[in-house]
Motif scaffolding. Structure first.
Motif, PDB file in Angstrom:
ATOM      1  N   ASP A 142       0.827  -1.208   0.000  1.00 17.74           N
ATOM      2  CA  ASP A 142       0.000   0.000   0.000  1.00 17.74           C
ATOM      3  C   ASP A 142       0.860   1.256   0.000  1.00 17.74           C
ATOM      4  N   VAL A 143       1.902   1.248   0.819  1.00 17.97           N
ATOM      5  CA  VAL A 143       2.802   2.403   0.876  1.00 17.97           C
ATOM      6  C   VAL A 143       3.493   2.584  -0.472  1.00 17.97           C
ATOM      7  N   LYS A 144       3.910   1.488  -1.065  1.00 14.29           N
ATOM      8  CA  LYS A 144       4.585   1.543  -2.358  1.00 14.29           C
ATOM      9  C   LYS A 144       3.658   2.113  -3.428  1.00 14.29           C
ATOM     10  N   GLU A 145       2.404   1.670  -3.440  1.00 14.76           N
ATOM     11  CA  GLU A 145       1.433   2.182  -4.407  1.00 14.76           C
ATOM     12  C   GLU A 145       1.169   3.666  -4.193  1.00 14.76           C
ATOM     13  N   LYS A 146       0.990   4.074  -2.938  1.00 15.75           N
ATOM     14  CA  LYS A 146       0.755   5.491  -2.658  1.00 15.75           C
ATOM     15  C   LYS A 146       1.929   6.340  -3.102  1.00 15.75           C
ATOM     16  N   PHE A 147       3.138   5.833  -2.867  1.00 13.89           N
ATOM     17  CA  PHE A 147       4.324   6.575  -3.259  1.00 13.89           C
ATOM     18  C   PHE A 147       4.373   6.749  -4.767  1.00 13.89           C
ATOM     19  N   HIS A 148       4.084   5.679  -5.506  1.00 20.28           N
ATOM     20  CA  HIS A 148       4.129   5.772  -6.961  1.00 20.28           C
ATOM     21  C   HIS A 148       2.992   6.614  -7.518  1.00 20.28           C
ATOM     22  N   ARG A 149       1.829   6.578  -6.885  1.00 22.49           N
ATOM     23  CA  ARG A 149       0.706   7.373  -7.378  1.00 22.49           C
ATOM     24  C   ARG A 149       0.900   8.851  -7.100  1.00 22.49           C
ATOM     25  N   LYS A 150       1.373   9.177  -5.913  1.00 20.21           N
ATOM     26  CA  LYS A 150       1.440  10.577  -5.515  1.00 20.21           C
ATOM     27  C   LYS A 150       2.741  11.250  -5.908  1.00 20.21           C
ATOM     28  N   SER A 151       3.757  10.472  -6.197  1.00 21.35           N
ATOM     29  CA  SER A 151       5.040  11.103  -6.511  1.00 21.35           C
ATOM     30  C   SER A 151       5.084  11.460  -7.990  1.00 21.35           C
ATOM     31  N   LYS A 152       5.182  12.690  -8.239  1.00 20.63           N
ATOM     32  CA  LYS A 152       5.382  13.178  -9.593  1.00 20.63           C
ATOM     33  C   LYS A 152       6.784  13.752  -9.626  1.00 20.63           C
ATOM     34  N   ILE A 153       7.589  13.211 -10.478  1.00 18.70           N
ATOM     35  CA  ILE A 153       8.971  13.648 -10.532  1.00 18.70           C
ATOM     36  C   ILE A 153       9.033  14.994 -11.219  1.00 18.70           C
ATOM     37  N   SER A 154       9.718  15.904 -10.586  1.00 17.15           N
ATOM     38  CA  SER A 154       9.884  17.229 -11.147  1.00 17.15           C
ATOM     39  C   SER A 154      11.034  17.190 -12.138  1.00 17.15           C
ATOM     40  N   ARG A 155      10.698  17.427 -13.377  1.00 18.17           N
ATOM     41  CA  ARG A 155      11.717  17.417 -14.420  1.00 18.17           C
ATOM     42  C   ARG A 155      12.112  18.831 -14.831  1.00 18.17           C
ATOM     43  N   THR A 156      11.628  19.821 -14.111  1.00 12.21           N
ATOM     44  CA  THR A 156      11.926  21.197 -14.490  1.00 12.21           C
ATOM     45  C   THR A 156      13.423  21.482 -14.378  1.00 12.21           C
ATOM     46  N   GLY A 157      14.091  20.871 -13.419  1.00 16.18           N
ATOM     47  CA  GLY A 157      15.531  21.074 -13.279  1.00 16.18           C
ATOM     48  C   GLY A 157      16.284  20.637 -14.510  1.00 16.18           C
ATOM     49  N   ASN A 158      15.867  19.490 -15.089  1.00 14.87           N
ATOM     50  CA  ASN A 158      16.519  19.024 -16.304  1.00 14.87           C
ATOM     51  C   ASN A 158      16.271  19.965 -17.478  1.00 14.87           C
TER      52      ASN A 158
ATOM     53  N   ILE B  61      24.063  19.285 -21.961  1.00  9.77           N
ATOM     54  CA  ILE B  61      22.794  19.100 -22.669  1.00  9.77           C
ATOM     55  C   ILE B  61      22.505  17.616 -22.862  1.00  9.77           C
ATOM     56  N   PHE B  62      23.475  16.861 -23.340  1.00  9.05           N
ATOM     57  CA  PHE B  62      23.255  15.434 -23.588  1.00  9.05           C
ATOM     58  C   PHE B  62      23.018  14.645 -22.298  1.00  9.05           C
ATOM     59  N   SER B  63      23.718  15.009 -21.241  1.00  8.63           N
ATOM     60  CA  SER B  63      23.497  14.286 -19.983  1.00  8.63           C
ATOM     61  C   SER B  63      22.094  14.551 -19.433  1.00  8.63           C
ATOM     62  N   ASN B  64      21.593  15.775 -19.566  1.00 14.09           N
ATOM     63  CA  ASN B  64      20.242  16.066 -19.085  1.00 14.09           C
ATOM     64  C   ASN B  64      19.187  15.405 -19.954  1.00 14.09           C
ATOM     65  N   ILE B  65      19.424  15.325 -21.245  1.00 11.74           N
ATOM     66  CA  ILE B  65      18.490  14.613 -22.126  1.00 11.74           C
ATOM     67  C   ILE B  65      18.473  13.135 -21.764  1.00 11.74           C
ATOM     68  N   LEU B  66      19.646  12.575 -21.488  1.00 11.98           N
ATOM     69  CA  LEU B  66      19.723  11.176 -21.075  1.00 11.98           C
ATOM     70  C   LEU B  66      18.978  10.952 -19.764  1.00 11.98           C
ATOM     71  N   LEU B  67      19.146  11.854 -18.798  1.00 13.83           N
ATOM     72  CA  LEU B  67      18.424  11.725 -17.530  1.00 13.83           C
ATOM     73  C   LEU B  67      16.920  11.795 -17.728  1.00 13.83           C
TER      74      LEU B  67
END
Length: 101
Positions: free
Chosen positions: A40-56, A86-92
């Motif tokens: 349940d904790v794992k599912e909640k973490f995956h559902r609620k966690s939105k990875i912020s890609r703005t840094g990339n 640039i290439f490393s951030n695209i890869l990430l």
């Protein structure tokens, strides 16, 4: 061995076996509850966690600006540095998308 002792030991053995079965059952139930709560904790973490890609994205934009500035001033090491950034951030970004989608 006395004849009258056999039922007593047999009864004690049965009681001990029953207690053991109850303890095993309780432990199995506890383990199932722990696994369920972990899932349940794992599912909640995956559902609620939105990875912020703005840094990339910001790093890519900064790398592009550095690339243009270094290209105009002919600073070779800065060209390579911004290109690698640039290439490393695209890869990430591609790795993160594949891992979480």
């Amino acid at each position: 061995m006395i004849k009258g002792d056999t039922p007593f030991f047999y009864q004690k053995a049965k009681e001990t076996e029953q207690k053991f079965k109850e303890k095993v059952y309780l432990m199995k139930r506890k383990i199932k509850e722990i696994k369920k709560s972990a899932n349940d904790v794992k599912e909640k973490f995956h559902r609620k966690s939105k990875i912020s890609r703005t840094g990339n994205y910001v790093s890519i934009i900064v790398g592009l600006l550095l690339l243009m500035m270094s290209w105009s001033t002919q600073i070779e090491w800065l060209i390579w540095l911004s290109t690698i950034s640039i290439f490393s951030n695209i890869l990430l970004l591609t790795i993160q998308k594949k891992l979480y989608f």
